[in-house]
Design a protein around this motif. Sequence first.
Motif, PDB file in Angstrom:
ATOM      1  N   ASP A  32       0.221  -1.101   0.035  1.00 39.51           N
ATOM      2  CA  ASP A  32      -0.154  -0.001  -0.125  1.00 39.51           C
ATOM      3  C   ASP A  32       0.942   1.107  -0.264  1.00 39.51           C
ATOM      4  OD1 ASP A  32      -2.560  -1.731   0.172  1.00 39.51           O
ATOM      5  OD2 ASP A  32      -2.475  -1.290   2.040  1.00 39.51           O
ATOM      6  N   GLY A  33       2.201   1.356   0.661  1.00 40.40           N
ATOM      7  CA  GLY A  33       3.349   2.148   0.109  1.00 40.40           C
ATOM      8  C   GLY A  33       4.490   1.278   0.480  1.00 40.40           C
ATOM      9  N   ILE A  34       5.571   3.001   0.144  1.00 36.44           N
ATOM     10  CA  ILE A  34       7.204   2.429   0.471  1.00 36.44           C
ATOM     11  C   ILE A  34       7.553   3.731   0.780  1.00 36.44           C
ATOM     12  CG2 ILE A  34       8.798   2.128  -1.334  1.00 36.44           C
ATOM     13  CD1 ILE A  34       6.743  -0.059  -1.111  1.00 36.44           C
ATOM     14  N   VAL A  35       8.624   3.210   1.979  1.00 43.44           N
ATOM     15  CA  VAL A  35       9.217   4.144   2.486  1.00 43.44           C
ATOM     16  C   VAL A  35      10.846   4.051   2.195  1.00 43.44           C
ATOM     17  CG1 VAL A  35      10.215   4.773   5.078  1.00 43.44           C
ATOM     18  CG2 VAL A  35       7.889   4.866   5.050  1.00 43.44           C
ATOM     19  N   ILE A  36      11.685   4.633   1.827  1.00 38.16           N
ATOM     20  CA  ILE A  36      13.063   4.670   2.190  1.00 38.16           C
ATOM     21  C   ILE A  36      13.900   5.565   2.888  1.00 38.16           C
ATOM     22  CG2 ILE A  36      14.486   5.216   0.205  1.00 38.16           C
ATOM     23  CD1 ILE A  36      12.767   4.572  -2.450  1.00 38.16           C
ATOM     24  N   THR A  37      14.581   4.746   3.762  1.00 37.73           N
ATOM     25  CA  THR A  37      15.362   5.643   4.109  1.00 37.73           C
ATOM     26  C   THR A  37      16.898   5.943   3.665  1.00 37.73           C
ATOM     27  OG1 THR A  37      16.475   3.634   5.213  1.00 37.73           O
ATOM     28  CG2 THR A  37      14.503   5.144   6.414  1.00 37.73           C
ATOM     29  N   HIS A  38      17.169   7.594   3.610  1.00 35.55           N
ATOM     30  CA  HIS A  38      18.310   8.081   2.556  1.00 35.55           C
ATOM     31  C   HIS A  38      19.095   8.694   3.564  1.00 35.55           C
ATOM     32  CE1 HIS A  38      19.944   9.358  -0.921  1.00 35.55           C
ATOM     33  NE2 HIS A  38      19.349   8.118  -1.547  1.00 35.55           N
ATOM     34  N   GLY A  39      20.663   8.632   3.306  1.00 35.71           N
ATOM     35  CA  GLY A  39      20.742  10.247   3.346  1.00 35.71           C
ATOM     36  C   GLY A  39      20.939  11.642   3.194  1.00 35.71           C
ATOM     37  N   THR A  40      20.689  12.117   3.635  1.00 34.44           N
ATOM     38  CA  THR A  40      19.746  13.389   3.120  1.00 34.44           C
ATOM     39  C   THR A  40      21.088  14.474   2.343  1.00 34.44           C
ATOM     40  OG1 THR A  40      21.362  14.441   5.172  1.00 34.44           O
ATOM     41  CG2 THR A  40      19.195  13.805   5.861  1.00 34.44           C
ATOM     42  N   ASP A  41      22.425  14.046   2.484  1.00 35.21           N
ATOM     43  CA  ASP A  41      22.989  14.998   1.477  1.00 35.21           C
ATOM     44  C   ASP A  41      22.933  14.721  -0.092  1.00 35.21           C
ATOM     45  OD1 ASP A  41      24.453  15.879   3.311  1.00 35.21           O
ATOM     46  OD2 ASP A  41      26.207  14.723   2.836  1.00 35.21           O
ATOM     47  N   THR A  42      22.433  13.553  -0.677  1.00 35.13           N
ATOM     48  CA  THR A  42      21.746  13.652  -2.260  1.00 35.13           C
ATOM     49  C   THR A  42      20.236  12.867  -1.842  1.00 35.13           C
ATOM     50  OG1 THR A  42      22.717  11.548  -2.330  1.00 35.13           O
ATOM     51  CG2 THR A  42      24.010  13.453  -3.211  1.00 35.13           C
ATOM     52  N   LEU A  43      19.628  13.095  -0.952  1.00 37.08           N
ATOM     53  CA  LEU A  43      18.281  12.435  -0.448  1.00 37.08           C
ATOM     54  C   LEU A  43      17.123  13.083  -1.362  1.00 37.08           C
ATOM     55  CD1 LEU A  43      15.746  11.594   2.543  1.00 37.08           C
ATOM     56  CD2 LEU A  43      15.072  13.219   0.907  1.00 37.08           C
ATOM     57  N   GLU A  44      17.460  14.149  -2.109  1.00 40.99           N
ATOM     58  CA  GLU A  44      16.457  14.880  -2.362  1.00 40.99           C
ATOM     59  C   GLU A  44      16.237  14.730  -4.155  1.00 40.99           C
ATOM     60  OE1 GLU A  44      18.048  19.395  -3.996  1.00 40.99           O
ATOM     61  OE2 GLU A  44      18.271  19.085  -1.638  1.00 40.99           O
ATOM     62  N   ASN A  48       2.535   7.752 -10.279  1.00 41.41           N
ATOM     63  CA  ASN A  48       2.148   8.382  -9.166  1.00 41.41           C
ATOM     64  C   ASN A  48       1.430   7.685  -8.141  1.00 41.41           C
ATOM     65  OD1 ASN A  48       3.411  11.503 -10.304  1.00 41.41           O
ATOM     66  ND2 ASN A  48       2.155  11.271 -11.730  1.00 41.41           N
ATOM     67  N   HIS A  49       0.611   6.501  -8.516  1.00 44.66           N
ATOM     68  CA  HIS A  49      -0.470   6.050  -7.483  1.00 44.66           C
ATOM     69  C   HIS A  49      -0.317   5.951  -6.604  1.00 44.66           C
ATOM     70  CE1 HIS A  49      -4.040   4.588  -6.829  1.00 44.66           C
ATOM     71  NE2 HIS A  49      -3.443   3.406  -6.694  1.00 44.66           N
ATOM     72  N   LEU A  50       0.839   4.677  -6.295  1.00 47.43           N
ATOM     73  CA  LEU A  50       1.169   4.190  -5.045  1.00 47.43           C
ATOM     74  C   LEU A  50       2.500   5.250  -4.187  1.00 47.43           C
ATOM     75  CD1 LEU A  50       1.350   1.282  -3.000  1.00 47.43           C
ATOM     76  CD2 LEU A  50       3.519   1.095  -4.588  1.00 47.43           C
ATOM     77  N   PRO A  51       2.196   5.294  -3.050  1.00 46.33           N
ATOM     78  CA  PRO A  51       3.043   6.467  -2.104  1.00 46.33           C
ATOM     79  C   PRO A  51       3.995   5.846  -2.032  1.00 46.33           C
ATOM     80  CG  PRO A  51       0.801   5.846  -1.287  1.00 46.33           C
ATOM     81  CD  PRO A  51       0.845   5.112  -1.858  1.00 46.33           C
ATOM     82  N   VAL A  52       5.480   7.064  -2.396  1.00 47.57           N
ATOM     83  CA  VAL A  52       6.760   6.687  -2.293  1.00 47.57           C
ATOM     84  C   VAL A  52       7.058   7.844  -1.064  1.00 47.57           C
ATOM     85  CG1 VAL A  52       8.927   6.601  -3.118  1.00 47.57           C
ATOM     86  CG2 VAL A  52       6.781   5.018  -4.052  1.00 47.57           C
ATOM     87  N   VAL A  53       7.638   7.075   0.008  1.00 43.93           N
ATOM     88  CA  VAL A  53       8.134   8.651   0.668  1.00 43.93           C
ATOM     89  C   VAL A  53       9.742   7.959   0.557  1.00 43.93           C
ATOM     90  CG1 VAL A  53       7.696   9.339   3.138  1.00 43.93           C
ATOM     91  CG2 VAL A  53       5.764   8.120   2.059  1.00 43.93           C
ATOM     92  N   LEU A  54      10.602   9.688   1.043  1.00 43.85           N
ATOM     93  CA  LEU A  54      12.187   9.093   1.206  1.00 43.85           C
ATOM     94  C   LEU A  54      11.810   9.717   2.558  1.00 43.85           C
ATOM     95  CD1 LEU A  54      11.670   8.607  -1.892  1.00 43.85           C
ATOM     96  CD2 LEU A  54      13.990   9.315  -1.239  1.00 43.85           C
ATOM     97  N   THR A  55      12.831   9.172   3.604  1.00 47.88           N
ATOM     98  CA  THR A  55      12.721  10.261   4.759  1.00 47.88           C
ATOM     99  C   THR A  55      14.113   9.883   5.236  1.00 47.88           C
ATOM    100  OG1 THR A  55      12.468  10.923   7.067  1.00 47.88           O
ATOM    101  CG2 THR A  55      12.197   8.515   6.456  1.00 47.88           C
ATOM    102  N   GLY A  56      15.147  10.972   6.060  1.00 53.90           N
ATOM    103  CA  GLY A  56      16.761  10.583   6.367  1.00 53.90           C
ATOM    104  C   GLY A  56      16.491  10.850   8.277  1.00 53.90           C
ATOM    105  N   ALA A  57      17.895  11.326   8.952  1.00 50.76           N
ATOM    106  CA  ALA A  57      17.450  11.624   9.623  1.00 50.76           C
ATOM    107  C   ALA A  57      19.286  12.668   9.644  1.00 50.76           C
ATOM    108  CB  ALA A  57      18.399  10.187  11.139  1.00 50.76           C
TER     109      ALA A  57
END
Length: 309
Positions: free
Chosen positions: A63-75, A87-96
């Motif tokens: 139902d959705g995807i979360v990708i953890t990623h370092g912040t320097d090149t996350l964008e 565009n349909h399936l929610p894909v979310v990137l986050t980091g710390a």
Amino acid sequence: MSANELGEVSTNEENPLLDSRFIDDNIELTNETILNKPSEHITPDDMFKMQKRVKKAEGQGYDGIVITHGTDTLEETAYFLDLTLPNHLPVVLTGAMRSSNEIGSDGVYNFQSAILTAAADESVDKGVLVVMNDEIHTARYVTKTHTTNVDTFRTPTFGPIGLVGKRGIHYFQELIQQAVVQVDELKHNVYLLKAYAGMPASLLSCLDKKETNGIVIEGLGAGNMPLETVGAIQQLLADEIPVVMVSRCYNGVAEPIYDYPGGGIALERMGVTFCQGLNGPKARIKLLVGISAGFTGENLRNYISNAVS
């Protein structure tokens, strides 16, 4: 990532977030490690690998995807995925911004917020999102604005499209969807340069090679260049190397305004493509994707210049 007593940060063998137990019981998590490397080591090939895995997941009932990623090149990874995934399936990137053993570490909290965002029905058809510090941003415009502050990810000019609250996800803006392009293999040798006062032509001339597939320039102001560089830009275009112009400014969009040598109107007349609303790294990703998708000539110029395609 973890830090020692000196504050030196290094990679862990496993993602420390994967052992966290803090999510709503109604959300079932499946964890998988695709890559384990610092974000400054991420390449477009790595982004393509992530894209293929997400596309595979779309047919596996998630139902959705979360990708953890370092912040320097996350964008950049987020925008690559946004350009090449449906565009349909929610894909979310986050980091710390603070490693897992630092006081005030934000990784677990951001991870939780990203999962709640990816699981929300309201996140369907929103494209790829970046969730950090209680804010929901579009992959298209978000950028890292501070080297160490936890409130580093911002969307200049437009702002976030939603917030993560204590009682759920709240969206208050709608991003115009962009066309998704099919990429079967990546082409490389797309470069990014930043203009400055007195910039010599030699920096551009040294990239005038057969293997160069494109150049993005962060120009002065709304998209202008020092007089000394004009001849080199003209030669690049004559050699059929696409040249894309964005602004080096933090806010605003690149657009041709001045009609004199080095001014935006004169550059556009020469054949420089203006890319509105994107920063240099994002424009480079879009140019790389466009070239990899097989766009050339006018089709490539239209793809790059249209901020919503």
